[in-house]
Design an enzyme around this catalytic site. Structure first.
Site, PDB file in Angstrom:
ATOM      1  N   GLU A  43       4.614  34.522  53.644  1.00  0.00           N
ATOM      2  CA  GLU A  43       3.918  35.293  52.605  1.00  0.00           C
ATOM      3  C   GLU A  43       4.939  35.815  51.599  1.00  0.00           C
ATOM      4  O   GLU A  43       6.026  36.247  51.964  1.00  0.00           O
ATOM      5  CB  GLU A  43       3.157  36.467  53.230  1.00  0.00           C
ATOM      6  CG  GLU A  43       2.358  37.265  52.208  1.00  0.00           C
ATOM      7  CD  GLU A  43       1.573  38.412  52.810  1.00  0.00           C
ATOM      8  OE1 GLU A  43       0.611  38.868  52.173  1.00  0.00           O
ATOM      9  OE2 GLU A  43       1.913  38.856  53.934  1.00  0.00           O
ATOM     10  N   LYS A 113      -6.083  35.553  49.420  1.00  0.00           N
ATOM     11  CA  LYS A 113      -6.210  36.545  50.489  1.00  0.00           C
ATOM     12  C   LYS A 113      -7.522  37.303  50.364  1.00  0.00           C
ATOM     13  O   LYS A 113      -7.821  37.911  49.333  1.00  0.00           O
ATOM     14  CB  LYS A 113      -5.026  37.518  50.424  1.00  0.00           C
ATOM     15  CG  LYS A 113      -4.912  38.475  51.606  1.00  0.00           C
ATOM     16  CD  LYS A 113      -3.612  39.253  51.497  1.00  0.00           C
ATOM     17  CE  LYS A 113      -3.331  40.091  52.717  1.00  0.00           C
ATOM     18  NZ  LYS A 113      -2.030  40.794  52.609  1.00  0.00           N
ATOM     19  N   CYS A 154      -1.922  37.111  56.319  1.00  0.00           N
ATOM     20  CA  CYS A 154      -1.505  38.419  56.829  1.00  0.00           C
ATOM     21  C   CYS A 154      -2.659  39.269  57.364  1.00  0.00           C
ATOM     22  O   CYS A 154      -3.121  39.057  58.478  1.00  0.00           O
ATOM     23  CB  CYS A 154      -0.719  39.165  55.756  1.00  0.00           C
ATOM     24  SG  CYS A 154       0.339  40.485  56.423  1.00  0.00           S
TER      25      CYS A 154
END
Length: 274
Positions: A43, A113, A154
């Site tokens: 990331e 995301k 994440c």
């Protein structure tokens, strides 16, 4: 396809975009030399992680120096390349975005995301991605031959519903570029990957940047977990590349031995009745 060698690049990330791209390219070539057919970056691999950096380093997709490097690296090394994440700008909005490139250097998938990292642990860590970023709203999968791969980033790892949807779509591998903090990482990074793997009887890869001494300090400990919940390989906190020979027949074996998806009680678990 039954097997592939995966390489997770846990690289250092600094404040200079060009150096970050050069470092990523160097590690990608090294992974290919070690036989990897699937390579993933972490990331925020082209910029420091932080809301004060996202606008400065944001690029369009597929145009921009970051995409140019990823496309070239995938083609020159003839690999499937998961380009970690980097800040994307489109129509005045910013996203934390993962791109995927095939061995011909073509962009084959893009994931934004979905669950933004907005937390407040008093005295330890406070962060609000939503101050700058907009959330994605689309699930993203891609295929390596006949193997379907699902993408998350994440904080998405904490939401088992996302992983379950990918499993129901036939995925055998989930990949999460993820810069967990040194507060939550030791507690949950390995645990959550094991949970997603066991719950959905598939492989899970979590790829972190290496730990910096200044600025945001990523936890590190990138890892590959198999469908039984066993950690096949795990880095420490420093810059590293970890490899795993993934045998997707293990997914079939686990699913045949413990057929939880064939025994789902849809008569009970009907959300319309709740």
């Amino acid at each position: 396809m039954k097997q592939i060698r995966a390489a997770l690049i846990q690289m250092k990330v600094g404040t200079e975009l060009v150096k970050n791209l050069e470092n990523a390219s160097k590690h990608i070539a090294k992974a290919k030399e070690s036989g990897a057919g699937l390579v993933s970056l972490p990331e925020c691999f082209n910029s420091p992680y932080g809301t004060n950096f996202f606008k400065q380093y944001a690029e369009g997709i597929p145009k921009g120096s970051t995409c140019d490097m990823l496309s070239k690296a995938a083609k020159e090394n003839s690999i499937y390349l998961i380009g970690g994440t980097f800040p994307e700008i489109e129509n005045g909005k910013y996203y934390n975005t993962c791109t995927v490139w095939n061995p011909e250097g073509n962009l084959i998938a893009k994931y934004r995301k979905m669950h933004l990292f907005d937390i407040d642990i008093p005295g330890k860590v406070t962060f609000k991605e939503s101050d700058i970023l907009s959330p994605g709203n689309e699930f993203t999968t891609f295929n390596i031959d006949d193997i379907k791969v699902g993408l998350g980033i994440c904080y998405d790892l904490r939401f088992e519903e996302l992983a379950k949807i990918y499993r129901l779509e036939g995925c055998k591998l989930l990949v999460y570029p993820a810069a967990f903090t040194t507060t939550t990482g030791p507690l949950h990074f390995e645990l959550l990957q094991k949970a997603r793997a066991v719950d959905n009887q598939l492989f899970v890869c979590g790829i972190s940047p290496s730990r910096n001494e200044k600025g945001f300090r990523a936890y590190g400990y990138s890892q590959v977990t198999n469908p039984w919940g066993k950690v096949l390989v795990q880095a420490k906190e420093d810059e590293d590349i970890v490899y795993a020979d993934i045998d997707f027949s293990e997914c079939d074996e686990v699913r045949a031995n413990i057929p939880i998806f064939n025994q789902r009680r849809t008569d009970i678990y009907d959300v319309k009745k709740i």
